[in-house]
Design a protein around this motif. Sequence first.
Motif, short mmCIF file in Angstrom:
data_model
loop_
_atom_site.label_atom_id
_atom_site.label_comp_id
_atom_site.label_asym_id
_atom_site.label_seq_id
_atom_site.Cartn_x
_atom_site.Cartn_y
_atom_site.Cartn_z
N ALA A 191 0.86 -1.18 0.00
CA ALA A 191 0.00 0.00 0.00
C ALA A 191 0.90 1.24 0.00
O ALA A 191 1.98 1.23 0.61
N LEU A 192 0.46 2.29 -0.68
CA LEU A 192 1.32 3.48 -0.82
C LEU A 192 1.49 4.20 0.51
O LEU A 192 2.45 4.96 0.69
N ASN A 193 0.55 3.99 1.44
CA ASN A 193 0.65 4.65 2.75
C ASN A 193 1.15 3.69 3.83
O ASN A 193 0.92 3.92 5.01
N ILE A 194 1.81 2.61 3.44
CA ILE A 194 2.31 1.65 4.43
C ILE A 194 3.20 2.39 5.43
O ILE A 194 4.09 3.16 5.03
N PRO A 195 2.94 2.22 6.73
CA PRO A 195 3.78 2.93 7.72
C PRO A 195 5.23 2.46 7.61
O PRO A 195 5.49 1.28 7.35
N MET A 196 6.17 3.37 7.81
CA MET A 196 7.59 3.06 7.66
C MET A 196 8.01 1.90 8.56
O MET A 196 8.80 1.05 8.14
N ASP A 197 7.47 1.83 9.79
CA ASP A 197 7.91 0.75 10.68
C ASP A 197 7.42 -0.61 10.18
O ASP A 197 8.12 -1.62 10.32
N VAL A 198 6.26 -0.64 9.57
CA VAL A 198 5.73 -1.90 9.01
C VAL A 198 6.56 -2.30 7.78
O VAL A 198 6.92 -3.47 7.60
N LEU A 199 6.90 -1.30 6.96
CA LEU A 199 7.71 -1.56 5.77
C LEU A 199 9.08 -2.10 6.17
O LEU A 199 9.60 -3.05 5.57
N LYS A 200 9.66 -1.52 7.22
CA LYS A 200 10.98 -1.96 7.70
C LYS A 200 10.92 -3.39 8.21
O LYS A 200 11.81 -4.20 7.93
N LYS A 201 9.86 -3.70 8.94
CA LYS A 201 9.71 -5.05 9.48
C LYS A 201 9.62 -6.07 8.33
O LYS A 201 10.29 -7.10 8.34
N ALA A 202 8.82 -5.73 7.32
CA ALA A 202 8.68 -6.63 6.16
C ALA A 202 10.03 -6.78 5.45
O ALA A 202 10.44 -7.89 5.10
N ALA A 203 10.72 -5.66 5.27
CA ALA A 203 12.01 -5.69 4.55
C ALA A 203 13.01 -6.58 5.28
O ALA A 203 13.75 -7.34 4.65
N GLU A 204 13.02 -6.50 6.61
CA GLU A 204 13.96 -7.33 7.39
C GLU A 204 13.64 -8.81 7.22
O GLU A 204 14.54 -9.63 7.07
N ILE A 205 12.36 -9.14 7.22
CA ILE A 205 11.96 -10.54 7.06
C ILE A 205 12.34 -11.03 5.65
O ILE A 205 12.85 -12.14 5.46
#
Length: 387
Positions: free
Chosen positions: A366-380
Amino acid sequence: MDIREMDKTYVAGTYARFPVEIVSGKGSLVYDETGKEYIDMGSGIGVTSFGIADEVWQNAIKEQIAKVQHMSNLYYTEPCAKLAKMLCEKSGMKKVFFSNSGAEANECAIKAARKFAADTRGADCYTIVTMNNSFHGRTLTTLAATGQEHYHELFQPLTPGFVSVDAGDMAAFKAIAEKTPVAAAMIEIVQGEGGVLPLPADYVKELAAYCKENGILLIVDEVQAGNGRSGYMYAYQALGLEPDIVSTAKGVAGGLPLGATLLSEKVQSVFGPGDHGSTFGGNPVCCAAACSIVERMDEAFFASVREKSAYLFETFTGKPGIEDVSGMGLMVGLKTVKPAKEVVAALMDKGVLCLTAKDRVRLLPALNIPMDVLKKAAEIILACCAE
Ligand SMILES: *Cc1c(COP(=O)(O)O)cnc(C)c1O
């Protein structure tokens, strides 16, 4: 019978579904039937632009549904007119035809190009040149436009009048245009289904200039890359292009079906009453939903998309198990050492939903994905690719 069994029994077998049933969600998190949480890095293939169950979007729909859910296009309705105005203002185009999907938006683009070319250059000018590895939809005509043989094989004969060339090979395009009257060139700025591959920018600019000089229309398919996904309202704007026809769908209405074909000043009058139509096209509920999405897309919003994009490119480039990172905005492809399908299956176990495109893992959060959620996904994702 459980849901999966019922689905397998009664729904046509066109989809190889993942073994998960999604029952609810909020923003960039979704939940399956067991209550397991996933970070949604696919957003329904770039559809839920502001995530699942976004409240502004929901309220726009509720308000419109309480007024009128559908009227024929024989009457004026407010959301349709407002959305058309907004899309024209944000794209620089002049008129909009509304439909219900990407394929239909492309059908309209193709009909507009054919009619314009026939009106201005003669009945033998109908050929549309598309790109190899493109994707333009599943109808017989948009399949013909799709430059991938394997989509064609089972459904011959397709609509005639389409040729495809390699993106980047200007000589191949010119060779066709010199011996055949060409009505239009049709491109995606980033080939989404084709592997999240941007076309070479120099090629696109040269192609656009050649088309302009030779009276060939330029159609840009922004079904996937459009509506903020690229970090711009439309990806062609990043290259300074002035297309004649633009098609879009997927993310424009945040999760309700809506297609739009945008016509430039030059072609704005190509259609008259009766030339084209759609029963559901411009539906007030879908248009109200789209208004609530598009009105939030401003420069600050696009900057935030580009910032998240830069974070993803930085995070994944040169990391163990990742050979290449491609794409634009929040449309990102990862060429992984392990097969993309295996990576996506492993990520699902770990609570991250991703897509594939050809041999790549495809991320369309989603274009408004919160940065902390995006970071968590990226780490996984990083950990999963490195394993
Ligand atoms: C998804 C897609 C389409 C087809 O859209 P539908 O809504 O599935 O018909 C067409 N063009 C591009 C670039 C797409 O990504």
